[in-house]
Design a protein around this motif. Structure first.
Motif, PDB file in Angstrom:
ATOM      1  N   TYR A  81       0.853  -1.185   0.000  1.00 33.34           N
ATOM      2  CA  TYR A  81       0.000   0.000   0.000  1.00 33.34           C
ATOM      3  C   TYR A  81       0.885   1.230   0.000  1.00 33.34           C
ATOM      4  CZ  TYR A  81      -3.413   3.509   1.348  1.00 33.34           C
ATOM      5  OH  TYR A  81      -4.206   4.627   1.380  1.00 33.34           O
ATOM      6  N   SER A  82       0.596   2.164  -0.872  1.00 26.70           N
ATOM      7  CA  SER A  82       1.326   3.425  -0.924  1.00 26.70           C
ATOM      8  C   SER A  82       0.503   4.513  -0.254  1.00 26.70           C
ATOM      9  CB  SER A  82       1.607   3.829  -2.379  1.00 26.70           C
ATOM     10  OG  SER A  82       2.080   5.163  -2.423  1.00 26.70           O
ATOM     11  N   THR A  83       1.045   5.071   0.808  1.00 25.81           N
ATOM     12  CA  THR A  83       0.354   6.182   1.452  1.00 25.81           C
ATOM     13  C   THR A  83       0.368   7.414   0.562  1.00 25.81           C
ATOM     14  OG1 THR A  83       2.376   6.822   2.610  1.00 25.81           O
ATOM     15  CG2 THR A  83       0.834   5.369   3.781  1.00 25.81           C
ATOM     16  N   TRP A  84       1.332   7.510  -0.334  1.00 27.85           N
ATOM     17  CA  TRP A  84       1.422   8.676  -1.213  1.00 27.85           C
ATOM     18  C   TRP A  84       0.375   8.632  -2.317  1.00 27.85           C
ATOM     19  CZ3 TRP A  84       7.232  10.151  -2.117  1.00 27.85           C
ATOM     20  CH2 TRP A  84       7.814  10.419  -0.872  1.00 27.85           C
ATOM     21  N   THR A  85       0.167   7.455  -2.920  1.00 27.05           N
ATOM     22  CA  THR A  85      -0.831   7.369  -3.997  1.00 27.05           C
ATOM     23  C   THR A  85      -2.212   6.994  -3.463  1.00 27.05           C
ATOM     24  OG1 THR A  85      -0.478   5.011  -4.486  1.00 27.05           O
ATOM     25  CG2 THR A  85       0.945   6.614  -5.637  1.00 27.05           C
ATOM     26  N   GLY A  86      -2.246   6.431  -2.242  1.00 28.05           N
ATOM     27  CA  GLY A  86      -3.522   5.987  -1.687  1.00 28.05           C
ATOM     28  C   GLY A  86      -4.042   4.732  -2.354  1.00 28.05           C
ATOM     29  N   ARG A  87      -3.136   3.996  -3.004  1.00 35.59           N
ATOM     30  CA  ARG A  87      -3.547   2.786  -3.722  1.00 35.59           C
ATOM     31  C   ARG A  87      -2.608   1.627  -3.392  1.00 35.59           C
ATOM     32  NH1 ARG A  87      -3.851   5.945  -9.187  1.00 35.59           N
ATOM     33  NH2 ARG A  87      -2.071   4.625  -9.570  1.00 35.59           N
ATOM     34  N   HIS A  88      -3.125   0.442  -3.618  1.00 37.85           N
ATOM     35  CA  HIS A  88      -2.314  -0.757  -3.446  1.00 37.85           C
ATOM     36  C   HIS A  88      -1.304  -0.885  -4.574  1.00 37.85           C
ATOM     37  CE1 HIS A  88      -4.196  -2.641  -0.011  1.00 37.85           C
ATOM     38  NE2 HIS A  88      -5.382  -2.348  -0.511  1.00 37.85           N
ATOM     39  N   GLY A  89      -0.395  -1.796  -4.378  1.00 35.31           N
ATOM     40  CA  GLY A  89       0.563  -2.210  -5.387  1.00 35.31           C
ATOM     41  C   GLY A  89       0.850  -3.685  -5.154  1.00 35.31           C
ATOM     42  N   ILE A  90       1.719  -4.220  -5.969  1.00 31.75           N
ATOM     43  CA  ILE A  90       2.135  -5.611  -5.831  1.00 31.75           C
ATOM     44  C   ILE A  90       3.611  -5.637  -5.492  1.00 31.75           C
ATOM     45  CG2 ILE A  90       2.658  -7.719  -7.142  1.00 31.75           C
ATOM     46  CD1 ILE A  90      -0.023  -7.430  -8.522  1.00 31.75           C
ATOM     47  N   TRP A  91       3.962  -6.426  -4.485  1.00 32.41           N
ATOM     48  CA  TRP A  91       5.358  -6.731  -4.190  1.00 32.41           C
ATOM     49  C   TRP A  91       5.625  -8.131  -4.708  1.00 32.41           C
ATOM     50  CZ3 TRP A  91       9.374  -3.902  -2.720  1.00 32.41           C
ATOM     51  CH2 TRP A  91      10.569  -4.587  -2.521  1.00 32.41           C
ATOM     52  N   LEU A  92       6.523  -8.241  -5.668  1.00 33.32           N
ATOM     53  CA  LEU A  92       6.939  -9.521  -6.227  1.00 33.32           C
ATOM     54  C   LEU A  92       8.024 -10.083  -5.326  1.00 33.32           C
ATOM     55  CD1 LEU A  92       7.091 -11.695  -8.418  1.00 33.32           C
ATOM     56  CD2 LEU A  92       8.591 -10.149  -9.710  1.00 33.32           C
ATOM     57  N   GLU A  93       7.681 -11.100  -4.569  1.00 37.62           N
ATOM     58  CA  GLU A  93       8.632 -11.708  -3.636  1.00 37.62           C
ATOM     59  C   GLU A  93       9.625 -12.604  -4.367  1.00 37.62           C
ATOM     60  OE1 GLU A  93      10.532 -12.632  -0.064  1.00 37.62           O
ATOM     61  OE2 GLU A  93       9.185 -11.002  -0.584  1.00 37.62           O
ATOM     62  N   ASP A  94       9.120 -13.473  -5.229  1.00 38.08           N
ATOM     63  CA  ASP A  94       9.987 -14.391  -5.975  1.00 38.08           C
ATOM     64  C   ASP A  94       9.490 -14.541  -7.404  1.00 38.08           C
ATOM     65  OD1 ASP A  94      11.706 -15.047  -3.853  1.00 38.08           O
ATOM     66  OD2 ASP A  94      10.415 -16.685  -3.188  1.00 38.08           O
ATOM     67  N   LEU A  95      10.427 -14.448  -8.322  1.00 38.39           N
ATOM     68  CA  LEU A  95      10.191 -14.778  -9.733  1.00 38.39           C
ATOM     69  C   LEU A  95      11.264 -15.781 -10.091  1.00 38.39           C
ATOM     70  CD1 LEU A  95       8.740 -14.150 -12.463  1.00 38.39           C
ATOM     71  CD2 LEU A  95      10.568 -12.504 -12.881  1.00 38.39           C
ATOM     72  N   TYR A  96      10.857 -16.963 -10.516  1.00 40.64           N
ATOM     73  CA  TYR A  96      11.851 -17.984 -10.820  1.00 40.64           C
ATOM     74  C   TYR A  96      11.305 -18.915 -11.886  1.00 40.64           C
ATOM     75  CZ  TYR A  96      15.511 -21.455 -10.265  1.00 40.64           C
ATOM     76  OH  TYR A  96      16.571 -22.299 -10.501  1.00 40.64           O
ATOM     77  N   VAL A  97      12.169 -19.225 -12.831  1.00 39.99           N
ATOM     78  CA  VAL A  97      11.862 -20.200 -13.875  1.00 39.99           C
ATOM     79  C   VAL A  97      12.929 -21.280 -13.813  1.00 39.99           C
ATOM     80  CG1 VAL A  97      11.645 -20.580 -16.364  1.00 39.99           C
ATOM     81  CG2 VAL A  97      10.716 -18.486 -15.337  1.00 39.99           C
ATOM     82  N   ASP A  98      12.489 -22.524 -13.835  1.00 40.87           N
ATOM     83  CA  ASP A  98      13.414 -23.653 -13.830  1.00 40.87           C
ATOM     84  C   ASP A  98      14.496 -23.427 -14.892  1.00 40.87           C
ATOM     85  OD1 ASP A  98      13.931 -26.538 -15.270  1.00 40.87           O
ATOM     86  OD2 ASP A  98      13.804 -26.713 -13.079  1.00 40.87           O
ATOM     87  N   GLU A  99      15.730 -23.680 -14.497  1.00 42.71           N
ATOM     88  CA  GLU A  99      16.872 -23.391 -15.370  1.00 42.71           C
ATOM     89  C   GLU A  99      16.737 -24.047 -16.742  1.00 42.71           C
ATOM     90  OE1 GLU A  99      21.740 -23.466 -15.187  1.00 42.71           O
ATOM     91  OE2 GLU A  99      20.589 -24.012 -13.404  1.00 42.71           O
ATOM     92  N   ALA A 100      16.227 -25.254 -16.802  1.00 39.36           N
ATOM     93  CA  ALA A 100      16.079 -25.960 -18.074  1.00 39.36           C
ATOM     94  C   ALA A 100      14.972 -25.366 -18.952  1.00 39.36           C
ATOM     95  CB  ALA A 100      15.788 -27.440 -17.816  1.00 39.36           C
ATOM     96  N   GLN A 101      14.124 -24.525 -18.374  1.00 47.57           N
ATOM     97  CA  GLN A 101      12.996 -23.950 -19.101  1.00 47.57           C
ATOM     98  C   GLN A 101      13.213 -22.487 -19.489  1.00 47.57           C
ATOM     99  OE1 GLN A 101      10.505 -25.967 -20.007  1.00 47.57           O
ATOM    100  NE2 GLN A 101      11.476 -27.638 -18.907  1.00 47.57           N
ATOM    101  N   ARG A 102      14.361 -21.944 -19.175  1.00 45.14           N
ATOM    102  CA  ARG A 102      14.621 -20.532 -19.470  1.00 45.14           C
ATOM    103  C   ARG A 102      14.773 -20.301 -20.968  1.00 45.14           C
ATOM    104  NH1 ARG A 102      18.648 -19.718 -14.400  1.00 45.14           N
ATOM    105  NH2 ARG A 102      17.021 -20.053 -12.852  1.00 45.14           N
ATOM    106  N   GLY A 103      14.519 -19.063 -21.368  1.00 50.19           N
ATOM    107  CA  GLY A 103      14.621 -18.707 -22.773  1.00 50.19           C
ATOM    108  C   GLY A 103      13.339 -18.935 -23.552  1.00 50.19           C
ATOM    109  N   ARG A 104      12.291 -19.343 -22.899  1.00 48.84           N
ATOM    110  CA  ARG A 104      11.003 -19.596 -23.547  1.00 48.84           C
ATOM    111  C   ARG A 104      10.019 -18.451 -23.340  1.00 48.84           C
ATOM    112  NH1 ARG A 104      10.415 -25.332 -24.519  1.00 48.84           N
ATOM    113  NH2 ARG A 104      12.110 -26.495 -23.537  1.00 48.84           N
TER     114      ARG A 104
END
Length: 169
Positions: A81-104
């Motif tokens: 939540y941003s007190t400045w904009t008065g709106r929610h946002g998203i915090w991306l905690e983890d982004l991960y793609v299996d190493e063998a599947q990268r580049g797709r």
């Protein structure tokens, strides 16, 4: 693109996580920990993920890429939540793609799906952190137009220090 199922070019599917995905999600969390040089840091369990993502009051969410019946990419996030904009946002905690599947294009599809959630819901921000040494990810994020917030330094309290501060109330 929102959390509905989206077919990707190679037959994989991008979708919101659902019960039954916990084992695949946890396996990728462990793989991420190895990649980030913290192989023994994960304390999470399948049961904890089930409660966190699908319990009575979910506080974290996940999108997955499923290919041939296996979860091969994850984006785990929660609301801010941003007190400045008065709106929610998203915090991306983890982004991960299996190493063998990268580049797709799975990483791009996952982060784009979160951007779509932000736009659809009127959220003002999509934010995350990246390790300073993770040059491939930094380059990927810059290619998306992400801007580093160098004037901010993350702070964290854990363990005994967290408990000691809590006792001061």
């Amino acid at each position: 693109m929102t959390t509905a199922e989206t077919a990707l070019a190679d037959g994989a599917v991008l979708r919101a996580a659902r019960p039954g995905d916990e084992g695949g999600i946890l396996a990728l969390i462990h793989a991420l920990a190895v990649y980030e040089r913290e192989p023994d840091a994960v304390e999470n369990t399948v049961d904890q993920l089930r409660e966190t993502l699908f319990g009575a009051d979910p506080r974290a969410f996940a999108h997955v890429v499923e290919r041939e019946g296996e979860v091969v990419g994850i984006a785990i996030w929660f609301l801010t939540y941003s007190t400045w904009t008065g709106r929610h946002g998203i915090w991306l905690e983890d982004l991960y793609v299996d190493e063998a599947q990268r580049g797709r294009g799975y990483g791009l599809a996952l982060i784009a799906s979160l951007a779509a959630v932000c736009v659809a819901r009127g959220y003002s921000r999509l934010e995350w952190t990246v390790l300073d040494w993770n040059e491939p990810s930094i380059a990927f994020y810059r290619s998306l137009g992400a801007v580093p917030q160098d004037e901010w330094t993350s702070q964290r309290l854990t363990g005994g220090d967290l408990a000691a501060l809590a006792r001061r109330v």
